[in-house]
Design a protein around this motif. Structure first.
Motif, mmCIF file in Angstrom:
data_model
loop_
_atom_site.group_PDB
_atom_site.id
_atom_site.type_symbol
_atom_site.label_atom_id
_atom_site.label_comp_id
_atom_site.label_asym_id
_atom_site.label_seq_id
_atom_site.Cartn_x
_atom_site.Cartn_y
_atom_site.Cartn_z
ATOM 1 N N ALA A 69 0.828 -1.208 0.000
ATOM 2 C CA ALA A 69 0.000 0.000 0.000
ATOM 3 C C ALA A 69 0.860 1.255 0.000
ATOM 4 C CB ALA A 69 -0.933 -0.009 1.211
ATOM 5 N N THR A 70 2.026 1.189 0.632
ATOM 6 C CA THR A 70 2.943 2.333 0.620
ATOM 7 C C THR A 70 3.388 2.648 -0.798
ATOM 8 O OG1 THR A 70 3.734 1.876 2.859
ATOM 9 C CG2 THR A 70 5.185 3.181 1.440
ATOM 10 N N LEU A 71 3.720 1.608 -1.558
ATOM 11 C CA LEU A 71 4.104 1.811 -2.950
ATOM 12 C C LEU A 71 2.935 2.369 -3.752
ATOM 13 C CD1 LEU A 71 6.057 1.545 -5.321
ATOM 14 C CD2 LEU A 71 5.337 -0.848 -5.557
ATOM 15 N N ALA A 72 1.733 1.847 -3.525
ATOM 16 C CA ALA A 72 0.563 2.320 -4.260
ATOM 17 C C ALA A 72 0.326 3.806 -4.018
ATOM 18 C CB ALA A 72 -0.665 1.511 -3.857
ATOM 19 N N ARG A 73 0.438 4.244 -2.774
ATOM 20 C CA ARG A 73 0.232 5.667 -2.468
ATOM 21 C C ARG A 73 1.311 6.524 -3.115
ATOM 22 N NH1 ARG A 73 -1.440 3.445 2.561
ATOM 23 N NH2 ARG A 73 0.672 3.633 3.390
ATOM 24 N N THR A 74 2.543 6.033 -3.073
ATOM 25 C CA THR A 74 3.647 6.785 -3.679
ATOM 26 C C THR A 74 3.444 6.936 -5.182
ATOM 27 O OG1 THR A 74 5.202 6.036 -1.981
ATOM 28 C CG2 THR A 74 6.142 6.804 -4.058
ATOM 29 N N LEU A 75 3.119 5.848 -5.854
ATOM 30 C CA LEU A 75 2.928 5.899 -7.303
ATOM 31 C C LEU A 75 1.707 6.737 -7.682
ATOM 32 C CD1 LEU A 75 3.725 2.182 -8.218
ATOM 33 C CD2 LEU A 75 5.213 4.177 -8.539
ATOM 34 N N SER A 76 0.672 6.695 -6.859
ATOM 35 C CA SER A 76 -0.506 7.522 -7.133
ATOM 36 C C SER A 76 -0.149 8.995 -7.096
ATOM 37 C CB SER A 76 -1.604 7.228 -6.106
ATOM 38 O OG SER A 76 -2.064 5.903 -6.224
ATOM 39 N N THR A 77 0.636 9.395 -6.102
ATOM 40 C CA THR A 77 1.061 10.792 -6.012
ATOM 41 C C THR A 77 1.941 11.174 -7.186
ATOM 42 O OG1 THR A 77 0.925 10.737 -3.597
ATOM 43 C CG2 THR A 77 2.259 12.495 -4.583
ATOM 44 N N GLY A 84 0.173 17.398 -13.460
ATOM 45 C CA GLY A 84 0.074 18.779 -13.019
ATOM 46 C C GLY A 84 -0.839 18.989 -11.833
ATOM 47 N N GLN A 85 -1.229 17.917 -11.173
ATOM 48 C CA GLN A 85 -2.068 18.009 -9.978
ATOM 49 C C GLN A 85 -1.199 17.828 -8.741
ATOM 50 O OE1 GLN A 85 -5.015 14.971 -10.668
ATOM 51 N NE2 GLN A 85 -5.599 15.802 -12.664
ATOM 52 N N THR A 86 -1.797 17.881 -7.573
ATOM 53 C CA THR A 86 -1.011 17.793 -6.341
ATOM 54 C C THR A 86 -1.376 16.608 -5.457
ATOM 55 O OG1 THR A 86 -2.566 19.302 -5.256
ATOM 56 C CG2 THR A 86 -0.580 20.271 -6.250
ATOM 57 N N GLU A 87 -2.636 16.188 -5.472
ATOM 58 C CA GLU A 87 -3.081 15.102 -4.611
ATOM 59 C C GLU A 87 -3.829 14.063 -5.442
ATOM 60 O OE1 GLU A 87 -2.507 14.526 -1.460
ATOM 61 O OE2 GLU A 87 -1.398 16.392 -1.113
ATOM 62 N N PRO A 88 -3.590 12.776 -5.195
ATOM 63 C CA PRO A 88 -4.331 11.759 -5.936
ATOM 64 C C PRO A 88 -5.790 11.721 -5.514
ATOM 65 C CG PRO A 88 -2.934 10.740 -4.276
ATOM 66 C CD PRO A 88 -2.589 12.192 -4.297
ATOM 67 N N ASP A 89 -6.666 11.580 -6.478
ATOM 68 C CA ASP A 89 -8.085 11.448 -6.164
ATOM 69 C C ASP A 89 -8.358 10.027 -5.688
ATOM 70 O OD1 ASP A 89 -9.182 9.768 -8.637
ATOM 71 O OD2 ASP A 89 -7.755 11.254 -9.385
ATOM 72 N N ASN A 158 9.401 12.247 -7.188
ATOM 73 C CA ASN A 158 8.622 12.019 -5.968
ATOM 74 C C ASN A 158 8.774 10.587 -5.475
ATOM 75 O OD1 ASN A 158 6.295 12.547 -3.993
ATOM 76 N ND2 ASN A 158 5.530 10.827 -5.179
ATOM 77 N N THR A 159 8.824 9.644 -6.418
ATOM 78 C CA THR A 159 9.005 8.249 -6.041
ATOM 79 C C THR A 159 10.355 8.059 -5.365
ATOM 80 O OG1 THR A 159 7.592 7.540 -7.872
ATOM 81 C CG2 THR A 159 9.037 5.880 -6.922
ATOM 82 N N ALA A 160 11.376 8.681 -5.917
ATOM 83 C CA ALA A 160 12.717 8.571 -5.327
ATOM 84 C C ALA A 160 12.749 9.136 -3.917
ATOM 85 C CB ALA A 160 13.728 9.291 -6.216
ATOM 86 N N SER A 161 12.237 10.343 -3.744
ATOM 87 C CA SER A 161 12.319 10.985 -2.431
ATOM 88 C C SER A 161 11.402 10.308 -1.418
ATOM 89 C CB SER A 161 11.975 12.473 -2.552
ATOM 90 O OG SER A 161 10.666 12.655 -3.073
ATOM 91 N N SER A 162 10.196 9.919 -1.843
ATOM 92 C CA SER A 162 9.247 9.304 -0.914
ATOM 93 C C SER A 162 9.737 7.962 -0.396
ATOM 94 C CB SER A 162 7.883 9.137 -1.587
ATOM 95 O OG SER A 162 7.323 10.375 -1.931
ATOM 96 N N LEU A 163 10.494 7.259 -1.212
ATOM 97 C CA LEU A 163 10.965 5.931 -0.824
ATOM 98 C C LEU A 163 12.355 5.952 -0.223
ATOM 99 C CD1 LEU A 163 9.565 3.779 -3.763
ATOM 100 C CD2 LEU A 163 8.513 4.328 -1.561
ATOM 101 N N GLY A 164 12.911 7.138 -0.017
ATOM 102 C CA GLY A 164 14.151 7.241 0.734
ATOM 103 C C GLY A 164 15.422 6.995 -0.035
ATOM 104 N N PHE A 165 15.379 7.091 -1.367
ATOM 105 C CA PHE A 165 16.614 6.971 -2.128
ATOM 106 C C PHE A 165 17.450 8.240 -1.929
ATOM 107 C CE2 PHE A 165 13.884 3.969 -4.476
ATOM 108 C CZ PHE A 165 14.718 2.860 -4.465
ATOM 109 N N ALA A 166 18.749 8.095 -2.040
ATOM 110 C CA ALA A 166 19.657 9.221 -1.815
ATOM 111 C C ALA A 166 19.459 10.287 -2.888
ATOM 112 C CB ALA A 166 21.099 8.731 -1.820
ATOM 113 N N GLU A 167 19.773 11.510 -2.527
ATOM 114 C CA GLU A 167 19.722 12.594 -3.502
ATOM 115 C C GLU A 167 20.693 12.282 -4.642
ATOM 116 O OE1 GLU A 167 20.298 17.473 -3.706
ATOM 117 O OE2 GLU A 167 20.449 16.403 -1.792
ATOM 118 N N GLY A 168 20.247 12.464 -5.855
ATOM 119 C CA GLY A 168 21.075 12.132 -7.008
ATOM 120 C C GLY A 168 20.877 10.719 -7.521
ATOM 121 N N ALA A 169 20.028 9.952 -6.856
ATOM 122 C CA ALA A 169 19.754 8.592 -7.325
ATOM 123 C C ALA A 169 19.080 8.644 -8.698
ATOM 124 C CB ALA A 169 18.858 7.861 -6.337
#
Length: 208
Positions: A69-77, A84-89, A158-169
């Protein structure tokens, strides 16, 4: 008459594994979980991929069970940010949650170069591709199907940052994994043109 135990899945030989590794559709997967030791073995196979300069840049985040579910929320965002939206419906999130439930295991993959990389970034990506291939071959040898996906949401910052990958990944997409249903047709048959059509041999010195 007593019921005989189910025999273990025997690993395939290397060449057969390479020839029979195929992309497997989500619809062909069983919902059965893959035991943690098996997943760790697949990741260990990935960890022995070659990398120029021994940089070992491959990074994985593994989602199983309720963690999907964490992955699903991340990918939805990430998906709505691409629009060009901000929140998943609610409907987008519902569809993504349902999709993640179709495979028992998902892995998000990235290349994480060092802060002062000694190698070109493309070589780090090549190394990660080798790691993914190792993992998928190890999976096939044990009757586990897989698919490597590189769609825009999986590559989004967003996927990179939300899942904790290092900056520059450098995001490299994601895999799903699952045991394949018993119907042999669920393993797609592979086909390749003859290798001789793709190889040139130079066996004597060529003079220009």
């Amino acid at each position: 008459m007593p019921t005989l135990p189910t025999p273990p899945v025997l690993p395939l030989d290397l060449l057969t594994t390479i020839q029979e590794r195929r992309t497997v559709d989500l619809s062909a997967l069983k919902p059965d979980p893959i035991p943690r030791p098996v997943l760790e073995g697949l990741l260990e196979a990935a960890n022995w991929a070659p990398s120029h300069g021994q940089t070992e840049p491959w990074r994985f985040v593994v989602f199983t069970g309720a963690g999907r579910a964490t992955l699903a929320r991340t990918l939805s965002t990430s998906l709505v940010l691409l629009k060009g939206q901000t929140e998943p419906d609610p409907e987008t999130l519902k569809m993504q949650l349902a999709r993640q439930q179709l495979a028992p295991v998902w892995m998000v993959v990235a290349a994480e170069p060092s802060e002062k990389p000694r190698m070109p970034l493309y070589e780090e990506q090549w190394a990660v591709a080798c790691a993914v291939q190792n993992l998928m071959l190890a999976a096939r040898s044990q009757g586990i199907g897989s698919k490597w996906i590189s769609n825009p949401p999986s590559l989004h910052p967003n996927t990179a940052s939300s899942l904790g990958f290092a900056e520059g990944a450098i995001m490299m997409g994601m895999l799903y994994l699952g045991y394949v249903r018993d119907d042999p047709a669920d393993w797609p048959a592979g086909k390749r043109r003859p290798v001789r059509e793709k190889v040139r041999w130079i066996e004597d010195e060529q003079h220009q």
